[in-house]
Design a protein around this motif. Sequence first.
Motif, PDB file in Angstrom:
ATOM      1  N   GLN A  48       1.012  -1.143   0.114  1.00 23.17           N
ATOM      2  CA  GLN A  48       0.103  -0.059  -0.014  1.00 23.17           C
ATOM      3  C   GLN A  48       1.007   1.098  -0.037  1.00 23.17           C
ATOM      4  O   GLN A  48       1.851   1.530   0.634  1.00 23.17           O
ATOM      5  CB  GLN A  48      -0.990  -0.002   1.245  1.00 23.17           C
ATOM      6  CG  GLN A  48      -1.781   1.491   1.504  1.00 23.17           C
ATOM      7  CD  GLN A  48      -2.803   1.390   0.367  1.00 23.17           C
ATOM      8  OE1 GLN A  48      -3.578   0.337  -0.125  1.00 23.17           O
ATOM      9  NE2 GLN A  48      -3.073   2.558  -0.342  1.00 23.17           N
ATOM     10  N   MET A  49       0.837   1.975  -0.856  1.00 25.99           N
ATOM     11  CA  MET A  49       1.632   3.272  -1.274  1.00 25.99           C
ATOM     12  C   MET A  49       0.784   4.751  -1.011  1.00 25.99           C
ATOM     13  O   MET A  49      -0.317   4.684  -1.804  1.00 25.99           O
ATOM     14  CB  MET A  49       2.350   3.095  -2.626  1.00 25.99           C
ATOM     15  CG  MET A  49       3.236   2.033  -2.708  1.00 25.99           C
ATOM     16  SD  MET A  49       4.130   1.787  -4.315  1.00 25.99           S
ATOM     17  CE  MET A  49       2.739   1.851  -5.563  1.00 25.99           C
ATOM     18  N   ASN A  50       1.082   5.437   0.164  1.00 25.88           N
ATOM     19  CA  ASN A  50       0.364   6.520   0.065  1.00 25.88           C
ATOM     20  C   ASN A  50       1.352   7.806  -0.224  1.00 25.88           C
ATOM     21  O   ASN A  50       2.290   7.680   0.055  1.00 25.88           O
ATOM     22  CB  ASN A  50      -0.509   6.698   1.500  1.00 25.88           C
ATOM     23  CG  ASN A  50      -1.436   5.554   1.893  1.00 25.88           C
ATOM     24  OD1 ASN A  50      -2.068   4.986   0.729  1.00 25.88           O
ATOM     25  ND2 ASN A  50      -1.304   4.826   2.905  1.00 25.88           N
ATOM     26  N   SER A  51       0.580   8.820  -0.151  1.00 30.15           N
ATOM     27  CA  SER A  51       1.427  10.248  -0.293  1.00 30.15           C
ATOM     28  C   SER A  51       2.541  10.145  -1.218  1.00 30.15           C
ATOM     29  O   SER A  51       3.740  10.181  -1.110  1.00 30.15           O
ATOM     30  CB  SER A  51       2.073  10.613   1.260  1.00 30.15           C
ATOM     31  OG  SER A  51       0.923  10.734   2.125  1.00 30.15           O
ATOM     32  N   LEU A  52       2.129   9.526  -2.458  1.00 33.91           N
ATOM     33  CA  LEU A  52       3.096   9.167  -3.551  1.00 33.91           C
ATOM     34  C   LEU A  52       3.640  10.343  -4.055  1.00 33.91           C
ATOM     35  O   LEU A  52       3.050  11.698  -4.137  1.00 33.91           O
ATOM     36  CB  LEU A  52       2.690   8.420  -4.457  1.00 33.91           C
ATOM     37  CG  LEU A  52       2.355   7.093  -4.154  1.00 33.91           C
ATOM     38  CD1 LEU A  52       1.186   6.466  -5.311  1.00 33.91           C
ATOM     39  CD2 LEU A  52       3.646   6.232  -4.128  1.00 33.91           C
ATOM     40  N   LYS A  53       4.879  10.482  -4.368  1.00 32.36           N
ATOM     41  CA  LYS A  53       5.905  11.337  -4.875  1.00 32.36           C
ATOM     42  C   LYS A  53       6.416  11.103  -6.047  1.00 32.36           C
ATOM     43  O   LYS A  53       6.506   9.741  -6.731  1.00 32.36           O
ATOM     44  CB  LYS A  53       7.064  11.895  -3.916  1.00 32.36           C
ATOM     45  CG  LYS A  53       6.778  12.023  -2.519  1.00 32.36           C
ATOM     46  CD  LYS A  53       7.894  12.062  -1.519  1.00 32.36           C
ATOM     47  CE  LYS A  53       7.529  12.178  -0.078  1.00 32.36           C
ATOM     48  NZ  LYS A  53       8.952  12.510   0.653  1.00 32.36           N
ATOM     49  N   PRO A  54       6.887  12.144  -7.244  1.00 32.06           N
ATOM     50  CA  PRO A  54       7.492  11.817  -8.171  1.00 32.06           C
ATOM     51  C   PRO A  54       8.597  10.704  -8.211  1.00 32.06           C
ATOM     52  O   PRO A  54       8.739   9.962  -9.132  1.00 32.06           O
ATOM     53  CB  PRO A  54       7.598  13.050  -9.012  1.00 32.06           C
ATOM     54  CG  PRO A  54       6.650  14.087  -8.244  1.00 32.06           C
ATOM     55  CD  PRO A  54       6.362  13.610  -6.931  1.00 32.06           C
ATOM     56  N   ASP A  55       9.241  11.114  -7.255  1.00 32.13           N
ATOM     57  CA  ASP A  55      10.391  10.277  -6.875  1.00 32.13           C
ATOM     58  C   ASP A  55      10.252   8.600  -6.674  1.00 32.13           C
ATOM     59  O   ASP A  55      11.091   7.926  -6.903  1.00 32.13           O
ATOM     60  CB  ASP A  55      11.298  10.662  -5.732  1.00 32.13           C
ATOM     61  CG  ASP A  55      12.104  12.132  -6.091  1.00 32.13           C
ATOM     62  OD1 ASP A  55      12.834  12.551  -5.030  1.00 32.13           O
ATOM     63  OD2 ASP A  55      12.294  12.340  -7.178  1.00 32.13           O
ATOM     64  N   ASP A  56       8.935   8.426  -6.558  1.00 34.08           N
ATOM     65  CA  ASP A  56       8.631   6.986  -6.260  1.00 34.08           C
ATOM     66  C   ASP A  56       8.094   6.271  -7.739  1.00 34.08           C
ATOM     67  O   ASP A  56       8.081   5.291  -7.620  1.00 34.08           O
ATOM     68  CB  ASP A  56       7.181   6.972  -5.519  1.00 34.08           C
ATOM     69  CG  ASP A  56       7.430   7.466  -4.092  1.00 34.08           C
ATOM     70  OD1 ASP A  56       6.563   8.130  -3.523  1.00 34.08           O
ATOM     71  OD2 ASP A  56       8.594   6.906  -3.441  1.00 34.08           O
ATOM     72  N   THR A  57       8.414   7.081  -8.836  1.00 32.89           N
ATOM     73  CA  THR A  57       8.259   6.462 -10.079  1.00 32.89           C
ATOM     74  C   THR A  57       9.252   5.484 -10.276  1.00 32.89           C
ATOM     75  O   THR A  57      10.554   5.624 -10.009  1.00 32.89           O
ATOM     76  CB  THR A  57       8.345   7.495 -11.369  1.00 32.89           C
ATOM     77  OG1 THR A  57       7.132   8.353 -11.164  1.00 32.89           O
ATOM     78  CG2 THR A  57       8.097   7.133 -12.616  1.00 32.89           C
ATOM     79  N   ALA A  58       8.804   4.090 -10.843  1.00 32.02           N
ATOM     80  CA  ALA A  58       9.831   3.095 -10.999  1.00 32.02           C
ATOM     81  C   ALA A  58       9.162   1.840 -11.415  1.00 32.02           C
ATOM     82  O   ALA A  58       7.581   1.816 -11.361  1.00 32.02           O
ATOM     83  CB  ALA A  58      10.772   2.912  -9.566  1.00 32.02           C
ATOM     84  N   VAL A  59       9.622   1.000 -11.628  1.00 36.88           N
ATOM     85  CA  VAL A  59       9.141  -0.342 -11.885  1.00 36.88           C
ATOM     86  C   VAL A  59       9.309  -1.061 -10.457  1.00 36.88           C
ATOM     87  O   VAL A  59      10.432  -1.239  -9.943  1.00 36.88           O
ATOM     88  CB  VAL A  59       9.893  -0.915 -12.979  1.00 36.88           C
ATOM     89  CG1 VAL A  59       9.313  -2.469 -13.052  1.00 36.88           C
ATOM     90  CG2 VAL A  59       9.703  -0.572 -14.522  1.00 36.88           C
ATOM     91  N   TYR A  60       8.171  -1.694 -10.031  1.00 36.96           N
ATOM     92  CA  TYR A  60       8.294  -2.296  -8.707  1.00 36.96           C
ATOM     93  C   TYR A  60       8.164  -3.680  -9.042  1.00 36.96           C
ATOM     94  O   TYR A  60       7.262  -4.365  -9.858  1.00 36.96           O
ATOM     95  CB  TYR A  60       7.020  -1.799  -7.971  1.00 36.96           C
ATOM     96  CG  TYR A  60       7.141  -0.460  -7.139  1.00 36.96           C
ATOM     97  CD1 TYR A  60       7.144   0.633  -8.274  1.00 36.96           C
ATOM     98  CD2 TYR A  60       7.447  -0.251  -6.023  1.00 36.96           C
ATOM     99  CE1 TYR A  60       7.316   2.187  -7.668  1.00 36.96           C
ATOM    100  CE2 TYR A  60       7.732   1.085  -5.518  1.00 36.96           C
ATOM    101  CZ  TYR A  60       7.752   2.198  -6.245  1.00 36.96           C
ATOM    102  OH  TYR A  60       7.711   3.422  -5.703  1.00 36.96           O
ATOM    103  N   TYR A  61       9.068  -4.520  -8.209  1.00 36.85           N
ATOM    104  CA  TYR A  61       9.255  -5.809  -8.308  1.00 36.85           C
ATOM    105  C   TYR A  61       8.915  -6.572  -7.029  1.00 36.85           C
ATOM    106  O   TYR A  61       9.284  -6.162  -5.934  1.00 36.85           O
ATOM    107  CB  TYR A  61      10.819  -6.298  -8.671  1.00 36.85           C
ATOM    108  CG  TYR A  61      11.237  -5.617 -10.144  1.00 36.85           C
ATOM    109  CD1 TYR A  61      11.598  -4.545 -10.153  1.00 36.85           C
ATOM    110  CD2 TYR A  61      10.938  -6.511 -11.114  1.00 36.85           C
ATOM    111  CE1 TYR A  61      12.090  -3.915 -11.423  1.00 36.85           C
ATOM    112  CE2 TYR A  61      11.300  -6.272 -12.425  1.00 36.85           C
ATOM    113  CZ  TYR A  61      12.055  -4.945 -12.501  1.00 36.85           C
ATOM    114  OH  TYR A  61      12.401  -4.504 -13.722  1.00 36.85           O
ATOM    115  N   CYS A  62       8.037  -7.519  -6.953  1.00 35.03           N
ATOM    116  CA  CYS A  62       7.907  -8.587  -5.976  1.00 35.03           C
ATOM    117  C   CYS A  62       8.858  -9.605  -5.935  1.00 35.03           C
ATOM    118  O   CYS A  62       9.394  -9.991  -6.863  1.00 35.03           O
ATOM    119  CB  CYS A  62       6.399  -9.036  -5.924  1.00 35.03           C
ATOM    120  SG  CYS A  62       6.074 -10.219  -4.591  1.00 35.03           S
ATOM    121  N   ALA A  63       9.262 -10.081  -4.665  1.00 35.25           N
ATOM    122  CA  ALA A  63      10.495 -11.111  -4.678  1.00 35.25           C
ATOM    123  C   ALA A  63      10.100 -11.923  -3.362  1.00 35.25           C
ATOM    124  O   ALA A  63       9.530 -11.520  -2.499  1.00 35.25           O
ATOM    125  CB  ALA A  63      11.861 -10.312  -4.385  1.00 35.25           C
ATOM    126  N   ALA A  64      10.546 -13.184  -3.361  1.00 34.08           N
ATOM    127  CA  ALA A  64      10.460 -13.987  -2.419  1.00 34.08           C
ATOM    128  C   ALA A  64      11.331 -15.069  -2.195  1.00 34.08           C
ATOM    129  O   ALA A  64      12.221 -15.126  -2.987  1.00 34.08           O
ATOM    130  CB  ALA A  64       9.227 -15.198  -2.628  1.00 34.08           C
TER     131      ALA A  64
END
Length: 123
Positions: A82-98
């Motif tokens: 859950q991502m709140n108060s998003l900023k332009p610096d949060d722009t990215a490809v997000y990866y899940c890992a296990a």
Amino acid sequence: QVQLVESGGGLVQAGGSMRLSCAASGRTFSAYASGWFRQAPGKEREFVAFVSRSGGTTYYADSVKGRFTISRNNAENTAYLQMNSLKPDDTAVYYCAAGGTVRPAFERDYNYWGQGTQVTVSS
């Protein structure tokens, strides 16, 4: 083997919220710790958040602490970010890992990775 599929990315305005999901299939998801990483254009992939097998322990990168929340539902074989108060610096490809036994911020400790989902935060 564990297969991971992220979803929930897209475009959001600065200050907005977004929830990413990571659906796991294959071996029992509850046997693995899970983490989220991200990679912005021209930058190396970086740690975002970690959740233990049970969900009882979490860690966050300083840059997202207080704004992002990681969780998991082992009955549904799914992890969330859950991502709140998003900023332009949060722009990215997000990866899940296990992974089995992992140091939370060390991506080389994770055995399984999703394909990534793009998150774009406009100013």
